[in-house]
Design a protein around this motif. Structure first.
Motif, PDB file in Angstrom:
ATOM      1  N   LYS A  28       0.828  -1.203   0.000  1.00  0.00           N
ATOM      2  CA  LYS A  28       0.000   0.000   0.000  1.00  0.00           C
ATOM      3  C   LYS A  28       0.862   1.254   0.000  1.00  0.00           C
ATOM      4  CE  LYS A  28      -4.012  -1.932   2.338  1.00  0.00           C
ATOM      5  NZ  LYS A  28      -4.784  -1.942   3.575  1.00  0.00           N
ATOM      6  N   GLU A  29       1.904   1.272   0.839  1.00  0.00           N
ATOM      7  CA  GLU A  29       2.784   2.445   0.920  1.00  0.00           C
ATOM      8  C   GLU A  29       3.493   2.686  -0.405  1.00  0.00           C
ATOM      9  OE1 GLU A  29       5.381   1.718   4.170  1.00  0.00           O
ATOM     10  OE2 GLU A  29       3.816   1.990   5.681  1.00  0.00           O
ATOM     11  N   GLU A  30       4.006   1.625  -1.015  1.00  0.00           N
ATOM     12  CA  GLU A  30       4.718   1.772  -2.286  1.00  0.00           C
ATOM     13  C   GLU A  30       3.772   2.216  -3.391  1.00  0.00           C
ATOM     14  OE1 GLU A  30       6.563  -1.968  -2.978  1.00  0.00           O
ATOM     15  OE2 GLU A  30       8.080  -1.677  -1.426  1.00  0.00           O
ATOM     16  N   GLY A  31       2.575   1.691  -3.399  1.00  0.00           N
ATOM     17  CA  GLY A  31       1.625   2.024  -4.450  1.00  0.00           C
ATOM     18  C   GLY A  31       1.128   3.450  -4.363  1.00  0.00           C
ATOM     19  N   ASP A  32       0.827   3.919  -3.161  1.00  0.00           N
ATOM     20  CA  ASP A  32       0.270   5.256  -2.997  1.00  0.00           C
ATOM     21  C   ASP A  32       1.313   6.341  -3.210  1.00  0.00           C
ATOM     22  OD1 ASP A  32      -2.111   4.108  -2.473  1.00  0.00           O
ATOM     23  OD2 ASP A  32      -1.994   4.321  -0.296  1.00  0.00           O
ATOM     24  N   SER A  33       2.521   6.149  -2.699  1.00  0.00           N
ATOM     25  CA  SER A  33       3.513   7.227  -2.736  1.00  0.00           C
ATOM     26  C   SER A  33       4.015   7.517  -4.136  1.00  0.00           C
ATOM     27  CB  SER A  33       4.694   6.885  -1.820  1.00  0.00           C
ATOM     28  OG  SER A  33       5.399   5.781  -2.344  1.00  0.00           O
ATOM     29  N   GLY A  34       3.959   6.571  -5.014  1.00  0.00           N
ATOM     30  CA  GLY A  34       4.485   6.782  -6.347  1.00  0.00           C
ATOM     31  C   GLY A  34       3.525   7.485  -7.288  1.00  0.00           C
ATOM     32  N   LYS A  35       2.232   7.379  -7.053  1.00  0.00           N
ATOM     33  CA  LYS A  35       1.265   7.864  -8.031  1.00  0.00           C
ATOM     34  C   LYS A  35       0.575   9.154  -7.629  1.00  0.00           C
ATOM     35  CE  LYS A  35       0.337   3.278  -9.791  1.00  0.00           C
ATOM     36  NZ  LYS A  35      -0.635   2.221  -9.942  1.00  0.00           N
ATOM     37  N   MET A  36       0.302   9.341  -6.359  1.00  0.00           N
ATOM     38  CA  MET A  36      -0.486  10.483  -5.927  1.00  0.00           C
ATOM     39  C   MET A  36       0.300  11.346  -4.944  1.00  0.00           C
ATOM     40  SD  MET A  36      -3.377  10.166  -7.453  1.00  0.00           S
ATOM     41  CE  MET A  36      -4.393  11.303  -6.564  1.00  0.00           C
ATOM     42  N   LEU A  37      -0.066  12.611  -4.907  1.00  0.00           N
ATOM     43  CA  LEU A  37       0.485  13.495  -3.889  1.00  0.00           C
ATOM     44  C   LEU A  37      -0.206  13.192  -2.567  1.00  0.00           C
ATOM     45  CD1 LEU A  37       0.587  16.982  -5.640  1.00  0.00           C
ATOM     46  CD2 LEU A  37       2.523  15.608  -4.939  1.00  0.00           C
ATOM     47  N   THR A  38       0.547  13.188  -1.504  1.00  0.00           N
ATOM     48  CA  THR A  38      -0.050  12.982  -0.197  1.00  0.00           C
ATOM     49  C   THR A  38      -0.683  14.297   0.271  1.00  0.00           C
ATOM     50  OG1 THR A  38       1.965  13.579   0.987  1.00  0.00           O
ATOM     51  CG2 THR A  38       1.692  11.249   0.389  1.00  0.00           C
ATOM     52  N   THR A  39      -1.481  14.220   1.306  1.00  0.00           N
ATOM     53  CA  THR A  39      -2.111  15.413   1.860  1.00  0.00           C
ATOM     54  C   THR A  39      -1.056  16.388   2.364  1.00  0.00           C
ATOM     55  OG1 THR A  39      -3.995  14.051   2.522  1.00  0.00           O
ATOM     56  CG2 THR A  39      -3.819  16.237   3.526  1.00  0.00           C
ATOM     57  N   LEU A  40      -0.014  15.866   2.979  1.00  0.00           N
ATOM     58  CA  LEU A  40       1.074  16.716   3.462  1.00  0.00           C
ATOM     59  C   LEU A  40       1.751  17.443   2.306  1.00  0.00           C
ATOM     60  CD1 LEU A  40       3.028  17.665   5.712  1.00  0.00           C
ATOM     61  CD2 LEU A  40       4.377  15.611   5.218  1.00  0.00           C
ATOM     62  N   GLU A  41       1.990  16.736   1.217  1.00  0.00           N
ATOM     63  CA  GLU A  41       2.625  17.362   0.051  1.00  0.00           C
ATOM     64  C   GLU A  41       1.721  18.428  -0.567  1.00  0.00           C
ATOM     65  OE1 GLU A  41       5.445  13.618  -1.354  1.00  0.00           O
ATOM     66  OE2 GLU A  41       3.427  13.825  -2.196  1.00  0.00           O
ATOM     67  N   ARG A  42       0.437  18.179  -0.614  1.00  0.00           N
ATOM     68  CA  ARG A  42      -0.501  19.194  -1.132  1.00  0.00           C
ATOM     69  C   ARG A  42      -0.497  20.437  -0.247  1.00  0.00           C
ATOM     70  NH1 ARG A  42      -3.579  17.175  -5.144  1.00  0.00           N
ATOM     71  NH2 ARG A  42      -3.833  14.929  -5.171  1.00  0.00           N
ATOM     72  N   THR A  43      -0.457  20.235   1.044  1.00  0.00           N
ATOM     73  CA  THR A  43      -0.397  21.362   1.973  1.00  0.00           C
ATOM     74  C   THR A  43       0.894  22.143   1.785  1.00  0.00           C
ATOM     75  OG1 THR A  43      -1.692  20.079   3.568  1.00  0.00           O
ATOM     76  CG2 THR A  43      -0.518  22.011   4.410  1.00  0.00           C
ATOM     77  N   MET A  44       1.983  21.439   1.582  1.00  0.00           N
ATOM     78  CA  MET A  44       3.265  22.108   1.352  1.00  0.00           C
ATOM     79  C   MET A  44       3.222  22.924   0.062  1.00  0.00           C
ATOM     80  SD  MET A  44       5.734  18.984   2.622  1.00  0.00           S
ATOM     81  CE  MET A  44       7.105  19.499   1.677  1.00  0.00           C
ATOM     82  N   VAL A  45       2.635  22.378  -0.983  1.00  0.00           N
ATOM     83  CA  VAL A  45       2.506  23.093  -2.260  1.00  0.00           C
ATOM     84  C   VAL A  45       1.643  24.336  -2.068  1.00  0.00           C
ATOM     85  CG1 VAL A  45       1.474  22.962  -4.565  1.00  0.00           C
ATOM     86  CG2 VAL A  45       2.929  21.110  -3.745  1.00  0.00           C
ATOM     87  N   ARG A  46       0.521  24.184  -1.377  1.00  0.00           N
ATOM     88  CA  ARG A  46      -0.360  25.329  -1.121  1.00  0.00           C
ATOM     89  C   ARG A  46       0.379  26.431  -0.366  1.00  0.00           C
ATOM     90  NH1 ARG A  46      -4.171  24.438   3.461  1.00  0.00           N
ATOM     91  NH2 ARG A  46      -2.266  25.070   4.477  1.00  0.00           N
ATOM     92  N   GLU A  97      12.347  20.978   0.968  1.00  0.00           N
ATOM     93  CA  GLU A  97      11.607  19.740   1.198  1.00  0.00           C
ATOM     94  C   GLU A  97      10.953  19.224  -0.088  1.00  0.00           C
ATOM     95  OE1 GLU A  97      10.107  16.531   3.280  1.00  0.00           O
ATOM     96  OE2 GLU A  97      11.465  18.059   4.072  1.00  0.00           O
ATOM     97  N   LEU A  98      10.351  20.115  -0.868  1.00  0.00           N
ATOM     98  CA  LEU A  98       9.722  19.695  -2.124  1.00  0.00           C
ATOM     99  C   LEU A  98      10.760  19.223  -3.129  1.00  0.00           C
ATOM    100  CD1 LEU A  98       6.908  22.375  -2.448  1.00  0.00           C
ATOM    101  CD2 LEU A  98       6.638  19.946  -1.944  1.00  0.00           C
ATOM    102  N   LYS A  99      11.926  19.852  -3.125  1.00  0.00           N
ATOM    103  CA  LYS A  99      12.990  19.421  -4.036  1.00  0.00           C
ATOM    104  C   LYS A  99      13.458  18.015  -3.674  1.00  0.00           C
ATOM    105  CE  LYS A  99      17.341  20.906  -6.041  1.00  0.00           C
ATOM    106  NZ  LYS A  99      18.387  21.935  -6.061  1.00  0.00           N
ATOM    107  N   GLN A 100      13.551  17.728  -2.376  1.00  0.00           N
ATOM    108  CA  GLN A 100      13.933  16.380  -1.945  1.00  0.00           C
ATOM    109  C   GLN A 100      12.896  15.345  -2.374  1.00  0.00           C
ATOM    110  OE1 GLN A 100      14.433  16.683   2.277  1.00  0.00           O
ATOM    111  NE2 GLN A 100      16.561  17.363   2.124  1.00  0.00           N
ATOM    112  N   ARG A 101      11.646  15.752  -2.419  1.00  0.00           N
ATOM    113  CA  ARG A 101      10.569  14.844  -2.816  1.00  0.00           C
ATOM    114  C   ARG A 101      10.340  14.849  -4.331  1.00  0.00           C
ATOM    115  NH1 ARG A 101       6.381  14.120   1.654  1.00  0.00           N
ATOM    116  NH2 ARG A 101       7.460  14.785   3.524  1.00  0.00           N
TER     117      ARG A 101
END
Length: 159
Positions: A28-46, A97-101
């Protein structure tokens, strides 16, 4: 991908429940992290999108205060500089942080009340939109947080 996937022999073998759950959790972790942005990442982008707007608003406010001739001009300017410094620190932290991700944010287009951005992440692309009302609300909340931080620092200095 776990060692059990794609290997039909393992379906007939006995596995302890903890091990099955462990492999399923990894999948589940491998599948989700590769395809979609997490909620934390969306918050960081915002937040990365909103921080330059906050900096601009504080700069304009500081210019108005400077021209006003108020007795407390220096105090207001010091508070504004503190908030600008915190905005810059947060901007650099989010960019790093976003560059690392491996996430990039590009301005896309602007419609009536919507601002669109392209998010490029891990080989995928997504369109991210913010309405002006949401931006105002988030900016207000963020400025309130910075102001309360400044208040806490001042209270600490007065002790």
């Amino acid at each position: 991908m776990s060692k059990l996937n794609g290997n039909e022999r393992w379906k007939t073998k006995m596995l302890m429940t903890e091990h099955v759950e462990q492999y399923e959790q990894k999948d589940k972790e491998e599948g989700d992290s590769g395809k979609m942005l997490t909620t934390l990442e969306r918050t960081m982008v915002r937040d990365l999108i909103l921080l330059p707007y906050i900096d601009t608003m504080v700069s304009k406010s500081m210019q108005e205060v400077d021209r006003s001739g108020n007795m407390l001009t220096r105090t207001y300017l010091m508070a504004g500089r503190y908030i600008q410094n915190r905005v810059m620190q947060d901007t650099y932290r989010l960019q790093r942080e976003l560059k690392q991700r491996n996430i990039k944010v590009l301005e896309d287009e602007q419609e009536d009340f919507l601002l669109y951005y392209k998010i490029l992440f891990r080989g995928y692309q997504e369109r991210f939109g913010l309405t002006r009302d949401v931006m105002r609300t988030e900016i207000s909340l963020r400025l309130t947080r910075y102001t309360s931080e400044l208040g806490a620092v001042l209270r600490e200095q007065l002790k």
